[in-house]
Design a protein around this motif. Structure first.
Motif, mmCIF file in Angstrom:
data_model
loop_
_atom_site.group_PDB
_atom_site.id
_atom_site.type_symbol
_atom_site.label_atom_id
_atom_site.label_comp_id
_atom_site.label_asym_id
_atom_site.label_seq_id
_atom_site.Cartn_x
_atom_site.Cartn_y
_atom_site.Cartn_z
ATOM 1 N N UNK A 63 0.691 -1.372 0.144
ATOM 2 C CA UNK A 63 0.086 -0.020 -0.151
ATOM 3 C C UNK A 63 0.902 1.216 0.027
ATOM 4 N N UNK A 64 0.260 2.296 -0.472
ATOM 5 C CA UNK A 64 1.006 3.757 -0.538
ATOM 6 C C UNK A 64 0.260 4.612 -0.135
ATOM 7 N N UNK A 65 0.587 5.803 0.433
ATOM 8 C CA UNK A 65 0.216 7.098 1.020
ATOM 9 C C UNK A 65 -0.850 7.518 -0.024
ATOM 10 N N UNK A 66 -0.262 7.279 -1.363
ATOM 11 C CA UNK A 66 -1.187 8.374 -2.254
ATOM 12 C C UNK A 66 -2.490 7.409 -2.455
ATOM 13 N N UNK A 67 -2.658 6.366 -2.345
ATOM 14 C CA UNK A 67 -3.764 5.651 -2.677
ATOM 15 C C UNK A 67 -5.232 6.073 -2.191
ATOM 16 N N UNK A 68 -5.152 6.575 -0.984
ATOM 17 C CA UNK A 68 -6.167 7.006 -0.051
ATOM 18 C C UNK A 68 -6.915 8.274 -0.734
ATOM 19 N N UNK A 69 -5.900 8.870 -1.792
ATOM 20 C CA UNK A 69 -6.382 10.217 -2.411
ATOM 21 C C UNK A 69 -7.472 9.992 -3.494
ATOM 22 N N UNK A 70 -7.463 8.403 -3.856
ATOM 23 C CA UNK A 70 -8.353 8.105 -5.034
ATOM 24 C C UNK A 70 -9.779 7.741 -4.644
ATOM 25 N N UNK A 71 -10.053 7.749 -3.351
ATOM 26 C CA UNK A 71 -11.308 7.567 -2.616
ATOM 27 C C UNK A 71 -12.263 8.838 -3.367
ATOM 28 N N UNK A 72 -13.343 8.556 -3.873
ATOM 29 C CA UNK A 72 -14.503 9.573 -4.162
ATOM 30 C C UNK A 72 -13.940 10.626 -5.257
ATOM 31 N N UNK A 73 -12.656 10.230 -5.928
ATOM 32 C CA UNK A 73 -12.778 11.243 -7.141
ATOM 33 C C UNK A 73 -13.333 11.065 -8.315
ATOM 34 N N UNK A 74 -13.803 11.765 -9.090
ATOM 35 C CA UNK A 74 -14.453 11.613 -10.131
ATOM 36 C C UNK A 74 -13.621 11.070 -11.366
ATOM 37 N N UNK A 75 -12.533 11.515 -11.631
ATOM 38 C CA UNK A 75 -11.668 11.120 -12.753
ATOM 39 C C UNK A 75 -10.239 10.772 -12.293
ATOM 40 N N UNK A 76 -9.518 9.998 -12.968
ATOM 41 C CA UNK A 76 -8.138 10.016 -12.935
ATOM 42 C C UNK A 76 -7.574 10.255 -14.405
ATOM 43 N N UNK A 77 -6.829 11.145 -14.766
ATOM 44 C CA UNK A 77 -6.137 11.565 -16.005
ATOM 45 C C UNK A 77 -4.553 11.303 -16.032
ATOM 46 N N UNK A 78 -4.378 10.170 -16.638
ATOM 47 C CA UNK A 78 -2.783 9.846 -16.519
ATOM 48 C C UNK A 78 -1.937 10.196 -17.484
ATOM 49 N N UNK A 79 -1.209 11.079 -17.528
ATOM 50 C CA UNK A 79 -0.475 11.539 -18.639
ATOM 51 C C UNK A 79 1.197 11.456 -18.539
ATOM 52 N N UNK A 80 1.653 10.780 -17.456
ATOM 53 C CA UNK A 80 2.942 10.678 -16.910
ATOM 54 C C UNK A 80 3.679 9.547 -18.242
ATOM 55 N N UNK A 81 4.784 9.684 -18.287
ATOM 56 C CA UNK A 81 5.630 8.703 -19.063
ATOM 57 C C UNK A 81 6.879 9.436 -19.380
ATOM 58 N N UNK A 82 7.949 8.486 -19.663
ATOM 59 C CA UNK A 82 9.351 8.828 -20.108
ATOM 60 C C UNK A 82 9.242 9.423 -21.560
ATOM 61 N N UNK A 83 10.019 10.581 -21.663
ATOM 62 C CA UNK A 83 10.055 11.401 -22.942
ATOM 63 C C UNK A 83 10.712 10.337 -24.051
ATOM 64 N N UNK A 84 9.812 10.274 -25.116
ATOM 65 C CA UNK A 84 10.324 9.174 -26.058
ATOM 66 C C UNK A 84 11.404 9.784 -26.980
#
Length: 311
Positions: A63-84
């Motif tokens: 488990x990680x501390x950041x996981x609890x932030x996911x509770x009751x959010x409307x959306x996750x927008x995931x853009x992160x990734x190594x520069x190609x």
């Protein structure tokens, strides 16, 4: 009640502008970042800033501390990734390109499986590299191509699609070549034109599936706010051009000649295998955006370039 949106990759080209648009639309944005000081400086005024750094399989354990932030959010927008295109594609860099997308996406999906109040939608960046090199017109219903980037995108989308098993709507936005004045591919192309040495790369016959940064941001919002959109979504202009035509129009807008050619072997000498991402392309069409009523702000290349370069 204001809706909460988690945003990763917020300090990148798309993330910075999407963050501002989300705030303008009165979403409460929670920034997930591995560099909180930089995120706070660039993305001023977020609802919260949370340390999130997933680099390897070891980071997925427990488990990680950041996981609890996911509770009751409307959306996750995931853009992160190594520069190609940050460097040559050594075996080490290719591993980073793949793993940054696989493990980052997997960590979010696994965390969602562990919470009770799941988000309504998971929007994950992807790329038109899915289609590989194609002379034929392709859309979201077309099969994948071949090559390293194709495999990266396929595995990336497969990880994102696992969230559908949790009854969360998933959208993988297949990004074309994003045009922006200060970041991305366009500034690299501008310099030779400024020096009156402009011209096309490689054969010039490869397709150049471009899109204005404003339309990129708006397509992310379109996916966020339209429940009928799911699966792959192409984020490209409806009017792709070939590389030679792109450079001709760029020269016209800049009032500079476009007659020189950088041969393929010279690009490969500098970039190695990464040169394929420049020397190859596909005629990608935004079928799903059109069929769901999205209206492009910039559907013609000359208008897009003039807006970017003259403002």
């Amino acid at each position: 009640m204001r809706k909460k949106v988690i945003l990763t990759g917020s300090t990148g080209l798309i993330g910075k502008k999407l963050f501002l648009k989300l705030k303008e639309k009165e979403y409460d944005v929670i920034i997930f970042s591995r560099n909180l000081d930089r995120a706070k400086r660039i993305n001023f005024g977020a609802k919260d800033y949370v340390h999130w750094d997933v680099k390897s399989a070891n980071d997925l354990k427990g488990k990680h501390d950041w996981e609890k932030q996911l509770e009751e959010v409307h959306a996750i927008i995931h853009l992160a990734g190594e520069n190609i295109m940050a460097k040559r594609w050594t075996s080490g860099h290719k591993k980073k390109i793949l793993e940054s997308r696989i493990y980052g996406t997997r960590s979010l999906v696994d965390a969602v499986s562990n919470i009770q109040n799941k988000p309504k939608v998971f929007i994950c960046a992807s790329a038109v590299g899915y289609y590989g090199n194609s002379e034929n017109e392709v859309d979201e219903n077309s099969p994948s191509g071949n090559g390293f980037l194709v495999e990266v995108v396929k595995k990336w989308e497969e990880e994102a699609a696992k969230i559908e098993d949790l009854n969360v709507r998933r959208v993988s936005i297949r990004l074309g070549i994003v045009l922006d004045k200060n970041e991305g591919a366009l500034p690299k192309l501008l310099l030779p034109f400024k020096l009156f040495m402009g011209g096309y790369l490689g054969s010039g016959k490869q397709w150049f599936p471009w899109i204005h940064i404003e339309d990129v941001v708006n397509i992310f919002l379109f996916a966020l706010e339209n429940n009928q959109i799911a699966g792959a979504l192409n984020a490209v202009s409806p009017n792709p051009v070939r590389m030679k035509e792109f450079c001709k129009i760029l020269g016209k807008v800049m009032n500079r000649p476009s007659y020189l050619n950088v041969p393929a072997f010279a690009i490969k000498a500098v970039l190695g295998e990464a040169a394929n991402s420049i020397l190859e392309g596909a005629k990608v069409i935004p079928l799903k955006a059109f069929s769901n009523g999205y209206k492009f702000s910039f559907d013609k290349l000359e208008d897009a370039l003039r807006n970017i370069l003259e403002n």
